[in-house]
Design a protein around this motif. Sequence first.
Motif, PDB file in Angstrom:
ATOM      1  N   ALA A 214       0.824  -1.209   0.000  1.00 14.63           N
ATOM      2  CA  ALA A 214       0.000   0.000   0.000  1.00 14.63           C
ATOM      3  C   ALA A 214       0.858   1.259   0.000  1.00 14.63           C
ATOM      4  O   ALA A 214       0.567   2.230  -0.721  1.00 14.63           O
ATOM      5  CB  ALA A 214      -0.927  -0.002   1.212  1.00 14.63           C
ATOM      6  N   ILE A 215       1.931   1.250   0.786  1.00 11.16           N
ATOM      7  CA  ILE A 215       2.818   2.416   0.805  1.00 11.16           C
ATOM      8  C   ILE A 215       3.469   2.621  -0.556  1.00 11.16           C
ATOM      9  O   ILE A 215       3.564   3.742  -1.070  1.00 11.16           O
ATOM     10  CB  ILE A 215       3.885   2.261   1.905  1.00 11.16           C
ATOM     11  CG1 ILE A 215       3.228   2.279   3.294  1.00 11.16           C
ATOM     12  CG2 ILE A 215       4.935   3.369   1.805  1.00 11.16           C
ATOM     13  CD1 ILE A 215       4.191   1.975   4.428  1.00 11.16           C
ATOM     14  N   LEU A 216       3.918   1.525  -1.177  1.00 15.79           N
ATOM     15  CA  LEU A 216       4.588   1.640  -2.480  1.00 15.79           C
ATOM     16  C   LEU A 216       3.634   1.983  -3.603  1.00 15.79           C
ATOM     17  O   LEU A 216       4.067   2.364  -4.697  1.00 15.79           O
ATOM     18  CB  LEU A 216       5.335   0.342  -2.789  1.00 15.79           C
ATOM     19  CG  LEU A 216       6.538   0.064  -1.881  1.00 15.79           C
ATOM     20  CD1 LEU A 216       7.169  -1.270  -2.227  1.00 15.79           C
ATOM     21  CD2 LEU A 216       7.575   1.182  -1.979  1.00 15.79           C
ATOM     22  N   ALA A 217       2.344   1.889  -3.356  1.00 14.16           N
ATOM     23  CA  ALA A 217       1.371   2.315  -4.361  1.00 14.16           C
ATOM     24  C   ALA A 217       1.294   3.831  -4.462  1.00 14.16           C
ATOM     25  O   ALA A 217       0.835   4.369  -5.481  1.00 14.16           O
ATOM     26  CB  ALA A 217      -0.008   1.745  -4.034  1.00 14.16           C
ATOM     27  N   VAL A 218       1.772   4.537  -3.421  1.00 16.69           N
ATOM     28  CA  VAL A 218       1.648   6.003  -3.411  1.00 16.69           C
ATOM     29  C   VAL A 218       2.992   6.714  -3.320  1.00 16.69           C
ATOM     30  O   VAL A 218       3.046   7.930  -3.450  1.00 16.69           O
ATOM     31  CB  VAL A 218       0.734   6.467  -2.257  1.00 16.69           C
ATOM     32  CG1 VAL A 218      -0.678   5.947  -2.462  1.00 16.69           C
ATOM     33  CG2 VAL A 218       1.276   6.023  -0.903  1.00 16.69           C
ATOM     34  N   ARG A 219       4.077   5.961  -3.082  1.00 18.79           N
ATOM     35  CA  ARG A 219       5.400   6.593  -3.045  1.00 18.79           C
ATOM     36  C   ARG A 219       6.457   5.595  -3.516  1.00 18.79           C
ATOM     37  O   ARG A 219       6.197   4.396  -3.621  1.00 18.79           O
ATOM     38  CB  ARG A 219       5.727   7.129  -1.655  1.00 18.79           C
ATOM     39  CG  ARG A 219       5.678   6.113  -0.532  1.00 18.79           C
ATOM     40  CD  ARG A 219       6.022   6.774   0.802  1.00 18.79           C
ATOM     41  NE  ARG A 219       7.423   7.201   0.831  1.00 18.79           N
ATOM     42  CZ  ARG A 219       7.895   8.128   1.664  1.00 18.79           C
ATOM     43  NH1 ARG A 219       7.088   8.737   2.508  1.00 18.79           N
ATOM     44  NH2 ARG A 219       9.193   8.446   1.645  1.00 18.79           N
ATOM     45  N   ARG A 220       7.662   6.086  -3.768  1.00 14.26           N
ATOM     46  CA  ARG A 220       8.704   5.265  -4.389  1.00 14.26           C
ATOM     47  C   ARG A 220       9.562   4.504  -3.385  1.00 14.26           C
ATOM     48  O   ARG A 220      10.353   3.644  -3.776  1.00 14.26           O
ATOM     49  CB  ARG A 220       9.617   6.158  -5.240  1.00 14.26           C
ATOM     50  CG  ARG A 220       8.878   6.856  -6.366  1.00 14.26           C
ATOM     51  CD  ARG A 220       9.789   7.788  -7.130  1.00 14.26           C
ATOM     52  NE  ARG A 220      10.898   7.102  -7.758  1.00 14.26           N
ATOM     53  CZ  ARG A 220      11.870   7.715  -8.448  1.00 14.26           C
ATOM     54  NH1 ARG A 220      11.864   9.033  -8.568  1.00 14.26           N
ATOM     55  NH2 ARG A 220      12.841   7.006  -8.998  1.00 14.26           N
TER      56      ARG A 220
ATOM     57  N   LEU B 138      10.932   0.213   9.134  1.00  9.26           N
ATOM     58  CA  LEU B 138      11.594  -1.098   9.186  1.00  9.26           C
ATOM     59  C   LEU B 138      13.071  -0.993   9.535  1.00  9.26           C
ATOM     60  O   LEU B 138      13.685  -1.975   9.928  1.00  9.26           O
ATOM     61  CB  LEU B 138      11.445  -1.804   7.837  1.00  9.26           C
ATOM     62  CG  LEU B 138      10.022  -2.226   7.473  1.00  9.26           C
ATOM     63  CD1 LEU B 138       9.965  -2.698   6.027  1.00  9.26           C
ATOM     64  CD2 LEU B 138       9.538  -3.336   8.400  1.00  9.26           C
ATOM     65  N   GLY B 139      13.664   0.173   9.387  1.00  6.98           N
ATOM     66  CA  GLY B 139      15.070   0.378   9.680  1.00  6.98           C
ATOM     67  C   GLY B 139      15.349   1.860   9.758  1.00  6.98           C
ATOM     68  O   GLY B 139      14.468   2.683   9.471  1.00  6.98           O
ATOM     69  N   PRO B 140      16.561   2.245  10.149  1.00  2.75           N
ATOM     70  CA  PRO B 140      16.879   3.661  10.297  1.00  2.75           C
ATOM     71  C   PRO B 140      16.755   4.462   9.006  1.00  2.75           C
ATOM     72  O   PRO B 140      16.323   5.619   9.025  1.00  2.75           O
ATOM     73  CB  PRO B 140      18.332   3.643  10.793  1.00  2.75           C
ATOM     74  CG  PRO B 140      18.537   2.287  11.359  1.00  2.75           C
ATOM     75  CD  PRO B 140      17.667   1.369  10.546  1.00  2.75           C
ATOM     76  N   ASP B 141      17.150   3.877   7.874  1.00  3.91           N
ATOM     77  CA  ASP B 141      17.131   4.578   6.594  1.00  3.91           C
ATOM     78  C   ASP B 141      15.878   4.231   5.803  1.00  3.91           C
ATOM     79  O   ASP B 141      15.253   3.187   6.010  1.00  3.91           O
ATOM     80  CB  ASP B 141      18.362   4.198   5.763  1.00  3.91           C
ATOM     81  CG  ASP B 141      19.573   5.044   6.109  1.00  3.91           C
ATOM     82  OD1 ASP B 141      19.578   5.628   7.214  1.00  3.91           O
ATOM     83  OD2 ASP B 141      20.504   5.116   5.291  1.00  3.91           O
ATOM     84  N   SER B 142      15.520   5.108   4.870  1.00  4.04           N
ATOM     85  CA  SER B 142      14.452   4.772   3.938  1.00  4.04           C
ATOM     86  C   SER B 142      14.903   3.620   3.058  1.00  4.04           C
ATOM     87  O   SER B 142      16.102   3.424   2.825  1.00  4.04           O
ATOM     88  CB  SER B 142      14.096   5.988   3.074  1.00  4.04           C
ATOM     89  OG  SER B 142      15.219   6.406   2.317  1.00  4.04           O
ATOM     90  N   LEU B 143      13.937   2.838   2.577  1.00  5.80           N
ATOM     91  CA  LEU B 143      14.241   1.655   1.770  1.00  5.80           C
ATOM     92  C   LEU B 143      13.763   1.848   0.342  1.00  5.80           C
ATOM     93  O   LEU B 143      12.604   2.209   0.116  1.00  5.80           O
ATOM     94  CB  LEU B 143      13.561   0.422   2.366  1.00  5.80           C
ATOM     95  CG  LEU B 143      14.221  -0.189   3.591  1.00  5.80           C
ATOM     96  CD1 LEU B 143      13.333  -1.269   4.184  1.00  5.80           C
ATOM     97  CD2 LEU B 143      15.575  -0.780   3.223  1.00  5.80           C
ATOM     98  N   PRO B 144      14.632   1.596  -0.634  1.00  5.05           N
ATOM     99  CA  PRO B 144      14.235   1.741  -2.041  1.00  5.05           C
ATOM    100  C   PRO B 144      13.069   0.820  -2.395  1.00  5.05           C
ATOM    101  O   PRO B 144      13.002  -0.329  -1.932  1.00  5.05           O
ATOM    102  CB  PRO B 144      15.508   1.353  -2.806  1.00  5.05           C
ATOM    103  CG  PRO B 144      16.625   1.563  -1.831  1.00  5.05           C
ATOM    104  CD  PRO B 144      16.053   1.233  -0.497  1.00  5.05           C
ATOM    105  N   GLY B 145      12.176   1.316  -3.239  1.00  3.38           N
ATOM    106  CA  GLY B 145      10.978   0.562  -3.590  1.00  3.38           C
ATOM    107  C   GLY B 145      11.253  -0.790  -4.206  1.00  3.38           C
ATOM    108  O   GLY B 145      10.573  -1.774  -3.897  1.00  3.38           O
ATOM    109  N   GLY B 146      12.260  -0.882  -5.096  1.00  2.33           N
ATOM    110  CA  GLY B 146      12.559  -2.156  -5.743  1.00  2.33           C
ATOM    111  C   GLY B 146      12.999  -3.216  -4.758  1.00  2.33           C
ATOM    112  O   GLY B 146      12.654  -4.395  -4.888  1.00  2.33           O
TER     113      GLY B 146
END
Length: 286
Positions: free
Chosen positions: A149-155, A162-170
């Motif tokens: 659901a999150i990846l449906a609206v952002r990359r 889930l962790g300290p850094d943002s995680l790439p969509g792929g």
Amino acid sequence: MSIALTASDGTVLAAHRFGAGPCRVVVAGATGVPQRFYARFAAYLAECGLSTLTFDYRGIGASKDSPRHHFGMRTWAEQDLASAIEYAASGGPVAVIGHSFGGQALGLCGNNHHVKALLGISAQSGHWRLWDWPYKPWMWSMMHVVLPAILAVRRDIPGGLLGPDSLPGGVVREWARWCRGPHYIADTQGNPLRAGFTQWTGTARFYLIEDDQQYAPPRAVHELASFYAQAQCEVIERAPSDWGIDALGHFDFFRPSAVAGWAEVAKWLTATLDGPETRPAKDPIE
């Protein structure tokens, strides 16, 4: 000492060397955890005579701006960890310390024949059915509902979820697909990817952390160990009290409060790396 690694596809990754002499240990981090989190642990190993390499997978930490094209979780293993192993192996056999995903990633590296030892910290298979209550519904909902659901609206997936850094969509799309399937690490048709796991014939120790039920429950840790079918594997359970502390969870082994655990690990790594070669390395994955 800060250095740069170059993966076989040309991607440049940020890395750091701790200690002098040949590199003996590579720290393969968890999903979304930057290399700076492991710096004090790596410095400790270097003080014990184990020169250590940390690095950031593409898309996170100091390698956040490095990607040149679309990539997934397999890329982190097949390209990024493989480049760290290639760098370290110029000085001889090495050990990989795999935190969570890092313990899985070695089985996808075509050059893992350079690795003599694997130390898994809360390293696990990710199929949601391996989780116990009350965490099974959480794991199912994350991989089937929340992350898609999150990846449906952002990359990407924002840091802190889930962790300290943002995680790439792929990365997250591939990871969620794996966790939904019965074989976990699998190709896009759902066929299990095991060739690199079964080719590896080194020595492995997996630490099952007693109070890490949310991220690395017992069945999941044992399942990952079974992937390395030709290795000499052991799974050892540790409670926080074994190392004189109150809690460990999924992350706190790498904090200085767990220094008694660090000493145990350094002793095992030194003995394993310096011990005799008992089994021949197989050829890399074709």
